[in-house]
Design an enzyme around this catalytic site. Structure first.
Site, PDB file in Angstrom:
ATOM      1  N   ARG A 154       0.799  -1.230   0.000  1.00  0.00           N
ATOM      2  CA  ARG A 154       0.000   0.000   0.000  1.00  0.00           C
ATOM      3  C   ARG A 154       0.826   1.271   0.000  1.00  0.00           C
ATOM      4  O   ARG A 154       0.592   2.188  -0.785  1.00  0.00           O
ATOM      5  CB  ARG A 154      -0.886   0.086   1.265  1.00  0.00           C
ATOM      6  CG  ARG A 154      -2.226  -0.513   1.153  1.00  0.00           C
ATOM      7  CD  ARG A 154      -2.603  -1.047   2.491  1.00  0.00           C
ATOM      8  NE  ARG A 154      -1.681  -2.118   2.813  1.00  0.00           N
ATOM      9  CZ  ARG A 154      -1.846  -3.382   2.419  1.00  0.00           C
ATOM     10  NH1 ARG A 154      -2.898  -3.727   1.776  1.00  0.00           N
ATOM     11  NH2 ARG A 154      -0.950  -4.307   2.680  1.00  0.00           N
ATOM     12  N   THR A 155       1.767   1.365   0.927  1.00  0.00           N
ATOM     13  CA  THR A 155       2.481   2.628   1.097  1.00  0.00           C
ATOM     14  C   THR A 155       3.268   2.960  -0.162  1.00  0.00           C
ATOM     15  O   THR A 155       3.190   4.069  -0.695  1.00  0.00           O
ATOM     16  CB  THR A 155       3.412   2.555   2.324  1.00  0.00           C
ATOM     17  OG1 THR A 155       2.638   2.120   3.450  1.00  0.00           O
ATOM     18  CG2 THR A 155       4.032   3.896   2.632  1.00  0.00           C
TER      19      THR A 155
ATOM     20  N   LYS B  62      27.043  -2.432  -1.071  1.00  0.00           N
ATOM     21  CA  LYS B  62      28.491  -2.307  -1.321  1.00  0.00           C
ATOM     22  C   LYS B  62      29.155  -1.451  -0.257  1.00  0.00           C
ATOM     23  O   LYS B  62      30.277  -1.000  -0.419  1.00  0.00           O
ATOM     24  CB  LYS B  62      28.738  -1.674  -2.695  1.00  0.00           C
ATOM     25  CG  LYS B  62      28.178  -2.471  -3.866  1.00  0.00           C
ATOM     26  CD  LYS B  62      28.505  -1.751  -5.172  1.00  0.00           C
ATOM     27  CE  LYS B  62      27.875  -2.439  -6.369  1.00  0.00           C
ATOM     28  NZ  LYS B  62      28.011  -1.630  -7.592  1.00  0.00           N
TER      29      LYS B  62
ATOM     30  N   ARG C 296      11.364   4.071   2.903  1.00  0.00           N
ATOM     31  CA  ARG C 296      11.093   3.140   4.011  1.00  0.00           C
ATOM     32  C   ARG C 296      12.357   2.341   4.260  1.00  0.00           C
ATOM     33  O   ARG C 296      13.046   1.919   3.321  1.00  0.00           O
ATOM     34  CB  ARG C 296       9.942   2.200   3.651  1.00  0.00           C
ATOM     35  CG  ARG C 296       9.781   1.048   4.626  1.00  0.00           C
ATOM     36  CD  ARG C 296       8.554   0.216   4.362  1.00  0.00           C
ATOM     37  NE  ARG C 296       7.336   0.916   4.733  1.00  0.00           N
ATOM     38  CZ  ARG C 296       6.128   0.353   4.751  1.00  0.00           C
ATOM     39  NH1 ARG C 296       5.984  -0.909   4.419  1.00  0.00           N
ATOM     40  NH2 ARG C 296       5.071   1.048   5.102  1.00  0.00           N
TER      41      ARG C 296
ATOM     42  N   HIS D  82       5.511   6.161  11.264  1.00  0.00           N
ATOM     43  CA  HIS D  82       4.927   6.024   9.927  1.00  0.00           C
ATOM     44  C   HIS D  82       3.903   7.167   9.799  1.00  0.00           C
ATOM     45  O   HIS D  82       2.699   6.950   9.823  1.00  0.00           O
ATOM     46  CB  HIS D  82       4.260   4.649   9.830  1.00  0.00           C
ATOM     47  CG  HIS D  82       3.878   4.220   8.455  1.00  0.00           C
ATOM     48  ND1 HIS D  82       3.860   5.075   7.369  1.00  0.00           N
ATOM     49  CD2 HIS D  82       3.474   3.011   7.984  1.00  0.00           C
ATOM     50  CE1 HIS D  82       3.471   4.380   6.301  1.00  0.00           C
ATOM     51  NE2 HIS D  82       3.231   3.141   6.646  1.00  0.00           N
TER      52      HIS D  82
HETATM   53  C1  NCD Z   1       2.157  -1.147   8.178  1.00  0.00           C
HETATM   54  C2  NCD Z   1       3.640  -0.883   8.223  1.00  0.00           C
HETATM   55  O1  NCD Z   1       4.365  -1.179   7.291  1.00  0.00           O
HETATM   56  O2  NCD Z   1       4.042  -0.329   9.234  1.00  0.00           O
HETATM   57  N1  NCD Z   1       1.644  -1.269   6.904  1.00  0.00           N
HETATM   58  C3  NCD Z   1       1.359  -0.127   6.189  1.00  0.00           C
HETATM   59  O3  NCD Z   1       2.213   0.673   5.893  1.00  0.00           O
HETATM   60  N2  NCD Z   1       0.068   0.082   5.861  1.00  0.00           N
HETATM   61  C4  NCD Z   1       1.694  -2.177   9.117  1.00  0.00           C
HETATM   62  C5  NCD Z   1       2.265  -3.567   9.072  1.00  0.00           C
HETATM   63  O4  NCD Z   1       3.135  -3.885   8.250  1.00  0.00           O
HETATM   64  O5  NCD Z   1       1.813  -4.387   9.868  1.00  0.00           O
END
Ligand code: NCD
Length: 338
Positions: free
Chosen positions: A57-58, A86, A107, A135
């Site tokens: 999703r993100t 590397k 991320r 997040h």
């Molecule tokens: C979450 C995350 O990656 O922190 N997912 C997200 O971004 N919607 C939650 C998770 O991975 O459980």
């Protein structure tokens, strides 16, 4: 806060009026997110999308949000694909990649890594999740969803809200950011439901209490759900445990399903989850038998991610007032089934 040119690293940066601003802009993105209009306001702009941890999703919604504003996305996924394997530092990677894009979303499995990267970046960086830390864009879309769902029930605003957060509150970065965001509001009751070993970090509980909120901690889901407006389930973050077997001790501890919902929740309690929900039999924290429950908001929540992320880009790149002037109606079939 001043949005143009800013990094978005933590909820701690935000004040209440910033949240209102993000949500107002998010509302204005609806015709574009719903494919009735297209805008080319970010024509020529490039988003560097760097995901060093798994994401559906993100990653995809940040990319789509940028595309929906007319920009292009350059994506890197996984350490293997980059020179970080590397021995290149985050500093050098940031200096280089920020020369190739106008804004970066990142991320990374390590807490603090996105801030370290941002410090060396020449363009704004959005934290798409740094380890168990934060997040922020998820917290914004979660709160946006809560506000919309309550409005649908005829309730205005977040003040006075009662929310239950269920599951892995120790490693779950979405609930960390959401709690920090809730400190900007008044008179919230936060019920934290987790195994003792996976409790919310004490400093975050303290922040909630200092904001004047009522915080209840419990390890019993059923007994704690009766008064909540929002039941926010989370996945056990198995990837953050020192050994995978330990995570198995907690998967399946809390199982929200229709029977539990009917017996213990209010008839209009809204069910949320940042997703992915772990649907394997040994976990199944949010059962598929809730799929027809009209109060299951998880897919509306995921859809809202597009609106909120478009709003963040429009604010950071300072094009809010130009979005509609670079737009036209779409010319393809746009009916959606749901
Ligand atoms: C979450 C995350 O990656 O922190 N997912 C997200 O971004 N919607 C939650 C998770 O991975 O459980």
């Amino acid at each position: 806060m001043k949005f143009p040119g800013s990094h978005i690293l933590s909820m701690a940066q935000f004040e209440r009026r910033d949240i209102e601003q993000v949500f107002t802009v998010a509302d204005r993105m609806e015709p574009y997110a719903h494919r009735r209009r297209i805008t080319k306001v970010l024509d020529g702009a490039i988003l560097g999308s760097m995901f060093f941890e798994s994401s559906t999703r993100t990653r995809v919604s940040f990319g789509c949000a940028f595309n929906l504003l007319g920009g292009e996305v350059r994506e890197t996924t996984g350490f293997e694909a980059t020179s970080l394997t590397k021995g290149e530092s985050l500093h050098d990677t940031a200096r280089v990649l920020s020369g190739y894009s106008d804004v970066i979303v990142m991320r990374h499995p390590q807490a603090g890594s996105v801030a370290e990267f941002a410090a060396a970046s020449r363009v704004p960086v959005i934290n798409g999740g740094d380890g168990a830390n934060e997040h922020p864009s998820q917290a914004l879309l979660d709160l946006y969803t809560i506000q919309k769902e309550l409005k649908h029930q005829g309730r205005e605003g977040i003040d006075g809200l009662s929310i239950g957060m269920i599951g892995d509150l120790k490693y779950g970065r979405t609930v960390h950011s959401l709690c920090k965001l809730l400190t900007l509001f008044n008179n919230v009751t936060v019920t934290l439901i987790s195994p003792d070993e996976l409790r919310m970090p004490p400093e975050i509980v303290e922040q909630l209490r200092s904001a004047g909120h009522r915080v209840v901690e419990s390890d019993n889901m059923e007994q704690s759900l009766s008064h909540v407006d929002i039941a926010y389930a989370t996945r056990i973050q198995a990837e953050r445990f020192a050994n995978a077997e330990e995570a198995m001790l907690y998967r399946g501890r809390y199982r929200l399903n229709q029977a539990v919902y009917t017996q213990y929740c209010q008839p209009n309690t809204v069910i949320m989850h940042p997703l992915p929900r772990d649907s394997r039999a040994e976990a199944n924290e949010l059962d598929n038998d809730l799929n027809d429950n009209p109060n299951l908001a998880i897919f509306r929540q995921a859809d809202n991610g597009i609106l909120v992320r478009m709003a963040l880009f429009a604010l950071i790149l300072d094009v809010v007032e130009q979005v509609d002037t670079h737009a036209r109606d779409v010319n393809w079939y746009t009916e959606r089934r749901f």
